[in-house]
Write a protein that holds these residues in place. Structure first.
Motif, PDB file in Angstrom:
ATOM      1  N   PRO A  53      16.292  33.560  -5.994  1.00 42.56           N
ATOM      2  CA  PRO A  53      17.430  34.478  -5.823  1.00 42.56           C
ATOM      3  C   PRO A  53      17.325  35.685  -6.757  1.00 42.56           C
ATOM      4  O   PRO A  53      16.796  35.575  -7.863  1.00 42.56           O
ATOM      5  CB  PRO A  53      18.650  33.629  -6.197  1.00 42.56           C
ATOM      6  N   SER A  54      17.832  36.816  -6.310  1.00 43.28           N
ATOM      7  CA  SER A  54      17.702  38.048  -7.088  1.00 43.28           C
ATOM      8  C   SER A  54      18.518  38.008  -8.377  1.00 43.28           C
ATOM      9  O   SER A  54      18.211  38.733  -9.321  1.00 43.28           O
ATOM     10  CB  SER A  54      18.107  39.247  -6.242  1.00 43.28           C
ATOM     11  N   LYS A  55      19.523  37.186  -8.470  1.00 39.61           N
ATOM     12  CA  LYS A  55      20.351  37.100  -9.675  1.00 39.61           C
ATOM     13  C   LYS A  55      19.879  36.015 -10.637  1.00 39.61           C
ATOM     14  O   LYS A  55      20.520  35.751 -11.634  1.00 39.61           O
ATOM     15  CB  LYS A  55      21.815  36.808  -9.287  1.00 39.61           C
ATOM     16  N   TRP A  89      13.727  35.630 -13.657  1.00 41.19           N
ATOM     17  CA  TRP A  89      12.936  36.831 -13.397  1.00 41.19           C
ATOM     18  C   TRP A  89      12.186  37.306 -14.629  1.00 41.19           C
ATOM     19  O   TRP A  89      11.131  37.923 -14.517  1.00 41.19           O
ATOM     20  CB  TRP A  89      13.796  37.944 -12.796  1.00 41.19           C
ATOM     21  N   GLY A  90      12.710  37.024 -15.820  1.00 36.11           N
ATOM     22  CA  GLY A  90      11.969  37.346 -17.043  1.00 36.11           C
ATOM     23  C   GLY A  90      10.691  36.540 -17.139  1.00 36.11           C
ATOM     24  O   GLY A  90       9.645  37.035 -17.558  1.00 36.11           O
ATOM     25  N   LEU A  91      10.770  35.273 -16.733  1.00 32.50           N
ATOM     26  CA  LEU A  91       9.585  34.410 -16.703  1.00 32.50           C
ATOM     27  C   LEU A  91       8.619  34.851 -15.612  1.00 32.50           C
ATOM     28  O   LEU A  91       7.406  34.768 -15.782  1.00 32.50           O
ATOM     29  CB  LEU A  91      10.012  32.957 -16.485  1.00 32.50           C
ATOM     30  N   ILE A  92       9.147  35.352 -14.514  1.00 29.27           N
ATOM     31  CA  ILE A  92       8.307  35.798 -13.394  1.00 29.27           C
ATOM     32  C   ILE A  92       7.384  36.937 -13.833  1.00 29.27           C
ATOM     33  O   ILE A  92       6.225  36.986 -13.437  1.00 29.27           O
ATOM     34  CB  ILE A  92       9.181  36.219 -12.188  1.00 29.27           C
ATOM     35  N   VAL A  93       7.892  37.821 -14.669  1.00 34.24           N
ATOM     36  CA  VAL A  93       7.056  38.934 -15.157  1.00 34.24           C
ATOM     37  C   VAL A  93       5.867  38.372 -15.939  1.00 34.24           C
ATOM     38  O   VAL A  93       4.722  38.794 -15.744  1.00 34.24           O
ATOM     39  CB  VAL A  93       7.882  39.907 -16.026  1.00 34.24           C
ATOM     40  N   ASN A 141      -7.043  32.305  -5.592  1.00 39.96           N
ATOM     41  CA  ASN A 141      -6.299  33.041  -4.566  1.00 39.96           C
ATOM     42  C   ASN A 141      -5.236  32.167  -3.913  1.00 39.96           C
ATOM     43  O   ASN A 141      -4.138  32.639  -3.620  1.00 39.96           O
ATOM     44  CB  ASN A 141      -7.255  33.607  -3.513  1.00 39.96           C
ATOM     45  N   ALA A 142      -5.539  30.900  -3.694  1.00 43.97           N
ATOM     46  CA  ALA A 142      -4.551  29.990  -3.106  1.00 43.97           C
ATOM     47  C   ALA A 142      -3.374  29.781  -4.057  1.00 43.97           C
ATOM     48  O   ALA A 142      -2.214  29.780  -3.628  1.00 43.97           O
ATOM     49  CB  ALA A 142      -5.206  28.657  -2.763  1.00 43.97           C
ATOM     50  N   ILE A 143      -3.652  29.621  -5.348  1.00 42.56           N
ATOM     51  CA  ILE A 143      -2.583  29.450  -6.335  1.00 42.56           C
ATOM     52  C   ILE A 143      -1.688  30.681  -6.365  1.00 42.56           C
ATOM     53  O   ILE A 143      -0.452  30.576  -6.354  1.00 42.56           O
ATOM     54  CB  ILE A 143      -3.177  29.159  -7.733  1.00 42.56           C
ATOM     55  N   VAL A 144      -2.286  31.867  -6.390  1.00 42.67           N
ATOM     56  CA  VAL A 144      -1.508  33.105  -6.444  1.00 42.67           C
ATOM     57  C   VAL A 144      -0.706  33.285  -5.156  1.00 42.67           C
ATOM     58  O   VAL A 144       0.447  33.742  -5.186  1.00 42.67           O
ATOM     59  CB  VAL A 144      -2.420  34.312  -6.726  1.00 42.67           C
ATOM     60  N   CYS A 145      -1.259  32.905  -4.029  1.00 38.70           N
ATOM     61  CA  CYS A 145      -0.552  33.005  -2.754  1.00 38.70           C
ATOM     62  C   CYS A 145       0.669  32.078  -2.742  1.00 38.70           C
ATOM     63  O   CYS A 145       1.770  32.494  -2.371  1.00 38.70           O
ATOM     64  CB  CYS A 145      -1.506  32.655  -1.610  1.00 38.70           C
ATOM     65  N   ILE A 146       0.493  30.845  -3.164  1.00 36.32           N
ATOM     66  CA  ILE A 146       1.606  29.890  -3.212  1.00 36.32           C
ATOM     67  C   ILE A 146       2.663  30.352  -4.213  1.00 36.32           C
ATOM     68  O   ILE A 146       3.871  30.284  -3.939  1.00 36.32           O
ATOM     69  CB  ILE A 146       1.084  28.474  -3.530  1.00 36.32           C
ATOM     70  N   TYR A 147       2.224  30.835  -5.360  1.00 36.38           N
ATOM     71  CA  TYR A 147       3.147  31.378  -6.362  1.00 36.38           C
ATOM     72  C   TYR A 147       3.972  32.517  -5.756  1.00 36.38           C
ATOM     73  O   TYR A 147       5.186  32.595  -5.943  1.00 36.38           O
ATOM     74  CB  TYR A 147       2.358  31.864  -7.582  1.00 36.38           C
ATOM     75  N   GLY A 148       3.312  33.411  -5.036  1.00 38.11           N
ATOM     76  CA  GLY A 148       4.016  34.531  -4.409  1.00 38.11           C
ATOM     77  C   GLY A 148       5.071  34.063  -3.428  1.00 38.11           C
ATOM     78  O   GLY A 148       6.175  34.624  -3.379  1.00 38.11           O
ATOM     79  N   LEU A 149       4.748  33.034  -2.660  1.00 37.35           N
ATOM     80  CA  LEU A 149       5.728  32.486  -1.719  1.00 37.35           C
ATOM     81  C   LEU A 149       6.932  31.897  -2.460  1.00 37.35           C
ATOM     82  O   LEU A 149       8.076  32.075  -2.035  1.00 37.35           O
ATOM     83  CB  LEU A 149       5.080  31.421  -0.836  1.00 37.35           C
ATOM     84  N   LEU A 150       6.676  31.210  -3.560  1.00 37.27           N
ATOM     85  CA  LEU A 150       7.765  30.632  -4.342  1.00 37.27           C
ATOM     86  C   LEU A 150       8.648  31.715  -4.953  1.00 37.27           C
ATOM     87  O   LEU A 150       9.870  31.569  -5.007  1.00 37.27           O
ATOM     88  CB  LEU A 150       7.209  29.711  -5.434  1.00 37.27           C
ATOM     89  N   VAL A 151       8.032  32.797  -5.410  1.00 34.51           N
ATOM     90  CA  VAL A 151       8.805  33.895  -6.009  1.00 34.51           C
ATOM     91  C   VAL A 151       9.708  34.547  -4.964  1.00 34.51           C
ATOM     92  O   VAL A 151      10.837  34.942  -5.270  1.00 34.51           O
ATOM     93  CB  VAL A 151       7.866  34.925  -6.669  1.00 34.51           C
ATOM     94  N   LEU A 152       9.239  34.637  -3.727  1.00 38.51           N
ATOM     95  CA  LEU A 152      10.076  35.226  -2.677  1.00 38.51           C
ATOM     96  C   LEU A 152      11.338  34.403  -2.425  1.00 38.51           C
ATOM     97  O   LEU A 152      12.349  34.936  -1.985  1.00 38.51           O
ATOM     98  CB  LEU A 152       9.285  35.370  -1.377  1.00 38.51           C
ATOM     99  N   CYS A 153      11.262  33.106  -2.708  1.00 40.66           N
ATOM    100  CA  CYS A 153      12.415  32.230  -2.499  1.00 40.66           C
ATOM    101  C   CYS A 153      13.410  32.282  -3.656  1.00 40.66           C
ATOM    102  O   CYS A 153      14.497  31.724  -3.560  1.00 40.66           O
ATOM    103  CB  CYS A 153      11.940  30.782  -2.305  1.00 40.66           C
TER     104      CYS A 153
END
Length: 163
Positions: free
Chosen positions: A72-74, A78-82, A58-70
């Motif tokens: 940029p949308s362009k 994002w392909g790797l994020i999926v 859960n901590a890893i997924v939480c930190i990952y989520g915070l990094l993804v929010l940072c």
């Protein structure tokens, strides 16, 4: 339309971060000490490796989520994020499954192995474990929705026939 989609995915990611963070905190704080007759019994999450795995996942997924929010949308990442969303959703699912199995043994015991149920003696501890599992399950559902949305976006241009 694009901004509404971004707001929705951003909101889902924030909710997923909050659920995984909450599950981590609830599990870490699960601790109860009782005294039965002259015997003291203490239950804490760190006694079980599966609960430690649950907290770490859960901590890893939480930190990952915070990094993804940072991100940029362009960005081209994002392909790797999926793909990372899928991997971390499976990590979260496996940690919930393992913790749920141990929680079930703590609740009901196992007569063939001679393990007695402990939730009757430490109900607060078991309630916290149940709460952490429920909240983390909500996080898994949100990540699955994000994955399905990303798959839909990837396949939609392939399925639409422009005449």
């Amino acid at each position: 339309m694009v901004t509404i989609e971004r707001i929705c995915t951003f909101s889902l990611r924030v909710i997923a971060i909050l659920t995984t963070f909450s599950a981590t905190i609830v599990m870490i704080t699960s601790h109860e000490r009782v005294r039965l007759n002259e015997v003291s019994y203490e239950a804490k999450y760190s006694d079980m490796p599966t609960f430690k795995f649950f907290v770490i996942a859960n901590a890893i997924v939480c930190i990952y989520g915070l990094l993804v929010l940072c991100l940029p949308s362009k960005s081209l990442l994002w392909g790797l994020i999926v793909a990372l969303d899928m991997v971390l959703t499976m990590l979260l699912t496996s940690s919930i499954s393992a913790a749920l199995a141990i929680g079930q043994v703590e609740k009901n015991g196992n007569s063939s192995a001679g393990w007695l149920p402990v939730c009757g003696q430490v109900p607060k501890f078991c309630d916290q474990i149940t709460g952490a599992l429920a909240v983390s399950s909500i996080g898994v559902i949100i990540y699955m929705l994000l994955i399905l949305y990303a798959i839909h976006n990837a396949l939609d241009p392939l399925l639409v026939h422009n005449s």
